[in-house]
Scaffold this active site. Structure first.
Site, PDB file in Angstrom:
ATOM      1  CB  CYS A   1       5.516   9.801  -6.589  1.00 43.92           C
ATOM      2  SG  CYS A   1       5.921  11.552  -6.656  1.00 43.92           S
TER       3      CYS A   1
ATOM      4  CG  ASN B   1      -4.806   4.337   6.837  1.00 44.99           C
ATOM      5  OD1 ASN B   1      -5.706   4.494   7.653  1.00 44.99           O
ATOM      6  ND2 ASN B   1      -3.779   3.536   7.059  1.00 44.99           N
ATOM      7  CD  GLU B   2      -0.588   4.830  10.537  1.00 41.37           C
ATOM      8  OE1 GLU B   2       0.114   4.077   9.851  1.00 41.37           O
ATOM      9  OE2 GLU B   2      -0.715   4.709  11.754  1.00 41.37           O
TER      10      GLU B   2
ATOM     11  CD  GLU C   1      -5.429   2.373  12.141  1.00 41.28           C
ATOM     12  OE1 GLU C   1      -4.395   1.752  12.450  1.00 41.28           O
ATOM     13  OE2 GLU C   1      -5.640   2.785  10.994  1.00 41.28           O
TER      14      GLU C   1
ATOM     15  CD  GLU D   1      -1.922  -4.617   8.449  1.00 46.26           C
ATOM     16  OE1 GLU D   1      -3.050  -4.356   7.996  1.00 46.26           O
ATOM     17  OE2 GLU D   1      -1.234  -3.802   9.077  1.00 46.26           O
TER      18      GLU D   1
ATOM     19  CB  CYS E   1       9.719  15.007  -6.415  1.00 46.98           C
ATOM     20  SG  CYS E   1       8.416  13.961  -5.725  1.00 46.98           S
TER      21      CYS E   1
ATOM     22  CB  CYS F   1       9.351  10.687  -4.172  1.00 45.03           C
ATOM     23  SG  CYS F   1       9.358  10.299  -5.912  1.00 45.03           S
TER      24      CYS F   1
ATOM     25  CE1 TYR G   1       0.698 -15.826  11.417  1.00 40.35           C
ATOM     26  CE2 TYR G   1       2.361 -14.465  10.337  1.00 40.35           C
ATOM     27  CZ  TYR G   1       1.694 -15.677  10.473  1.00 40.35           C
ATOM     28  OH  TYR G   1       2.030 -16.734   9.672  1.00 40.35           O
ATOM     29  CG  HIS G   2      -2.457  -6.154  13.753  1.00 44.59           C
ATOM     30  ND1 HIS G   2      -3.479  -5.751  14.578  1.00 44.59           N
ATOM     31  CD2 HIS G   2      -1.559  -5.146  13.735  1.00 44.59           C
ATOM     32  CE1 HIS G   2      -3.209  -4.537  15.024  1.00 44.59           C
ATOM     33  NE2 HIS G   2      -2.045  -4.146  14.543  1.00 44.59           N
TER      34      HIS G   2
ATOM     35  NE  ARG H   1      -0.417  -0.613   4.873  1.00 43.78           N
ATOM     36  CZ  ARG H   1      -0.956  -0.639   6.074  1.00 43.78           C
ATOM     37  NH1 ARG H   1      -2.189  -0.252   6.262  1.00 43.78           N
ATOM     38  NH2 ARG H   1      -0.264  -1.053   7.111  1.00 43.78           N
TER      39      ARG H   1
HETATM   40  C1  GLA Z   1      -1.480   1.355  10.924  1.00 45.38           C
HETATM   41  C2  GLA Z   1      -2.404   1.315   9.720  1.00 45.38           C
HETATM   42  C3  GLA Z   1      -3.361   0.163   9.750  1.00 45.38           C
HETATM   43  C4  GLA Z   1      -2.689  -1.100  10.219  1.00 45.38           C
HETATM   44  C5  GLA Z   1      -2.066  -0.878  11.569  1.00 45.38           C
HETATM   45  C6  GLA Z   1      -1.432  -2.114  12.142  1.00 45.38           C
HETATM   46  O1  GLA Z   1      -1.924   2.115  11.926  1.00 45.38           O
HETATM   47  O2  GLA Z   1      -3.126   2.503   9.591  1.00 45.38           O
HETATM   48  O3  GLA Z   1      -3.905   0.026   8.462  1.00 45.38           O
HETATM   49  O4  GLA Z   1      -1.717  -1.479   9.307  1.00 45.38           O
HETATM   50  O5  GLA Z   1      -1.079   0.123  11.444  1.00 45.38           O
HETATM   51  O6  GLA Z   1      -0.896  -1.894  13.419  1.00 45.38           O
END
Ligand code: GLA
Length: 690
Positions: free
Chosen positions: A115, A149-150, A305, A353, A163, A158, A355-356, A111
């Site tokens: 760039c 997301n994050e 989260e 993910e 850029c 880059c 194992y999360h 994911r």
């Molecule tokens: C980040 C991401 C999520 C997930 C968690 C796992 O916070 O935003 O999509 O990957 O980490 O801890």
């Protein structure tokens, strides 16, 4: 309130129905009702599912999910599906994938593989944001927008041609002429002069150290690129749906972009909090980051989260033992969150993910974790009075990305080497006095000293208003920007307490050193001049001897990392160094300036000093220092003249807490307390005055 549609503490998590057959969805709803879930984040990584190729859209599955949750009075924090661009986009447009410093294009297959300045990716996200907004604008389930997301988590620094082109435009706007750029960048040094804009490359590895101002400007440019990337979506969503609040979930790490850029274009600050249960200092780690999030807009934020139990990315991922998830959830509320959400609803069966932990673990509903989730979800309505309440911090710590970017250098003068992504963001890749100094580490050291005294602290930018605080601390503020001197002087003149440390006030905003003594423009307010500094070798120590003028302190404290050679111009000397050629010269000073005082700490004092120093200053300012057993945290939120006292026992044993006089009601248990409150291991009470 986070969103007018949910007048409750928000409870839920990231929901990925696309990973599961539709029969599971009905089961999900049954279990969500059981856990009292009221909101789910959906469609975060589904760009390829919604838009399987450039001309095809598939919203059927999302329509069904939206209808299903709406029917069950659950709301959507609806993402725009832009955090994972589809493979077809990268295959079709060669500007989508980012390029490393050594010129290698990073491949797709994960994911955030884009760039941040890619025109094709930006076009893709504008289009998708618009399609989503138009399709769901009248949907009952839509309560909040979740952009991307994050940012910066997996985005690479880059160095592609787009850029570079964007950097040129950014530089033209900032400097106007190439001559001005040469002057500000100091390109006379090592004869680096640029004759035209086109000659300016991105600050890639060369034979030796890079141009300091160029490097900083590139980080500033990329930082702003994250913001303009966000605006691509924000502007569309805002226009189509002016009334639905917008957020993007931040990481706890602020070094990759200046989060204050987002300030005026964010309805709600949200973030993802993943403290390590194996680390005994995790509660401080989380407290600092909660404070940063709360202070960004000065209002309640969202915990978007957290892990229901373990994560999968520390070297060893221990579980949250029974009770810890609940305790840390209340810690977030105590620091100003109005939500408790998780990654993720159901632990994944497939993918990286798997194992999360999930709210529903692989084991299913009859599990310890799901039972704890249900316990918390069903308890939260009792705490709903805290929604929208404030934390009245009297102390602020100033944080500045430019100082961060120009200080941290854990790799020494690695200037000629190509730096991997993490290293590049981390290091300033410049020759530097010591690898032992860390900007954020110093800030954390000051924050933790106050946290240990149970003092709420806001973390604010250099341009924030100081007037609501009694004490403002600027640890290691290496760069002093225009306006800061005046702001500090006016704050202190009016009676404020200002504290700063070694290696502050060394450079101006273009990385030019202030001549004639440090801390540059703050010399007057501090009443001192630093002539030179001496970083200490690893393990090196000196001693701070308190002078007769400092009667409130014990006599000696160890110090390490750094020693400034200080001359006073007006300040009173409170402490002097004991060793080295500067023995007897000041290490700690106090300057009366108007009605207030400014303290300079020219070294890294031990924790004992920090405790004594802050105890004295806080008491003088009339700020209460709660008397609490070891491991108990207290935070207070207030609303409409009522206070809510969050007592959190992070300790492993039962604790007895002496309450201030009066009767209190625990809004969670309904019990009434007077005199003593007993908290079991990981116990939580939210007391309200009767
Ligand atoms: C980040 C991401 C999520 C997930 C968690 C796992 O916070 O935003 O999509 O990957 O980490 O801890």
């Amino acid at each position: 309130m986070i969103t007018p549609k949910i007048p409750k503490i928000i409870f839920g998590g990231d929901y990925f129905p696309e990973q599961w057959p539709q029969e599971t969805w009905k089961e999900d709803i049954r279990l969500m009702k059981q856990a009292n879930v009221n909101m789910v984040s959906i469609a975060i990584f589904t760009g390829a599912i919604i838009q399987p190729d450039e001309d095809t859209y598939n919203f059927d599955w999302l329509d069904k999910v939206m209808d299903l949750i709406a029917k069950n009075d659950i709301y959507a924090c609806l993402a725009t599906s832009t955090a994972a661009p589809p493979v077809w986009l990268a295959c079709k447009y060669d500007d989508v994938l980012p390029v490393t410093e050594s010129g290698q294009r990073i491949d797709y297959g994960s994911r955030q593989a884009y760039c941040i300045n890619s025109p094709s990716y930006r076009k893709f996200i504008r289009n998708l944001a618009e399609k989503m907004a138009v399709r769901y604008k009248n949907h009952k389930a839509l309560a909040l927008w979740h952009i991307n997301n994050e940012y910066a988590n997996k985005n690479q620094m880059c160095f592609c041609k787009n850029c570079e082109k964007g950097f040129h435009q950014w530089l033209k706007k900032k400097y106007g002429t190439i001559d001005r750029l040469n002057e500000v960048w100091g390109t006379v040094f090592w004869g680096e002069r640029y004759a035209c804009w086109e000659q300016i490359n991105t600050p890639k590895a060369s034979t030796g150290s890079r141009n300091s101002t160029k490097l900083l400007d590139y980080k500033r440019f990329l930082s702003e690129s994250f913001f303009t990337l966000y605006l691509e979506e924000y502007n569309i969503l805002r226009k189509i749906l002016p009334d639905i609040p917008i957020t993007t979930n931040f990481e706890g790490d602020w070094r990759k972009f200046d989060h204050s850029l987002f300030k005026d274009h964010l309805d709600v600050v949200s973030w993802n909090c993943y403290p390590d249960p194996a680390n005994p200092d995790s509660r401080k780690w989380a407290a600092l980051r909660h404070s940063m999030m709360r202070s960004l807009l000065g209002k309640p934020f969202m915990l978007m989260e957290q892990a229901p139990s373990q994560v999968d990315w520390y070297p060893v991922n221990i579980n949250k033992p029974p009770g810890l998830m609940r305790l840390w959830s209340y810690q977030a509320l105590a620091h100003g969150s109005d939500s408790i959400m998780y990654f993720q609803w159901r632990a994944s069966k497939k993918g990286a993910e798997r194992y999360h932990s999930g709210m529903i673990p692989h084991f299913g509903e009859d599990s310890r974790v799901f039972k704890e989730i249900c316990g918390l979800g069903n308890e939260l309505d009792k705490a709903k009075d805290i929604i929208g309440s404030d934390i009245d911090s009297k102390v602020a710590i100033v944080m500045d990305n430019d100082s961060w970017w120009t200080v941290d250098n854990p790799y020494g003068a690695a200037g000629s080497k190509s730096l991997d992504n993490e290293t590049f963001w981390n290091a300033n890749a410049q020759p530097f006095p010591t690898v032992l100094v860390s900007y954020f580490g110093e800030l954390e050291y000051y924050f933790n000293a106050l946290y240990d005294l149970n003092i709420p602290v806001d973390v604010i930018g250099v341009h924030y208003d100081f007037s609501k605080y009694k004490i403002v601390i600027a640890p290691l503020l290496h760069m002093i920007k225009p306006g800061f001197k005046e702001a500090v002087e006016s704050f202190v003149k009016k009676g404020g307490i200002f504290i700063t440390t070694y290696f502050t006030g060394i450079i101006d905003e273009s990385v030019g050193v202030y001549l004639g003594g440090y801390p540059g423009p703050l010399k007057d307010v501090m009443g001192i001049k630093v002539e030179e500094y001496n970083p200490l070798p690893p393990g090196g120590k000196n001693t701070m001897k308190m002078t007769a003028a400092s009667k409130d302190f014990k006599k000696n404290y160890d110090c390490s990392v750094w020693c400034d050679v200080i001359h006073t111009t007006n300040a009173k000397v409170l402490g002097t160094f004991v060793n080295d050629y500067y023995a007897g010269s000041p290490c700690f000073t106090e300057n009366q300036f108007g009605n207030g005082r400014a303290y300079y700490v020219g070294t890294r004092p031990n924790e004992d000093f920090m405790k004594d120093f802050f105890t004295k200053i806080l008491q003088e300012q009339g700020i209460d220092l709660p008397d609490l057993p070891q491991g108990v945290e207290l935070m207070t939120r207030s609303k409409n003249g009522r206070s809510y006292y969050f007592y959190l026992n992070h300790g492993e044993t039962e604790k007895k807490i002496k309450l201030l006089s009066g009767r209190y009601e625990d809004i969670l248990s309904g019990n009434t307390y007077e005199g003593i409150l007993t908290l079991a291991k990981y116990g939580v009470s939210i007391l309200r005055g009767k």
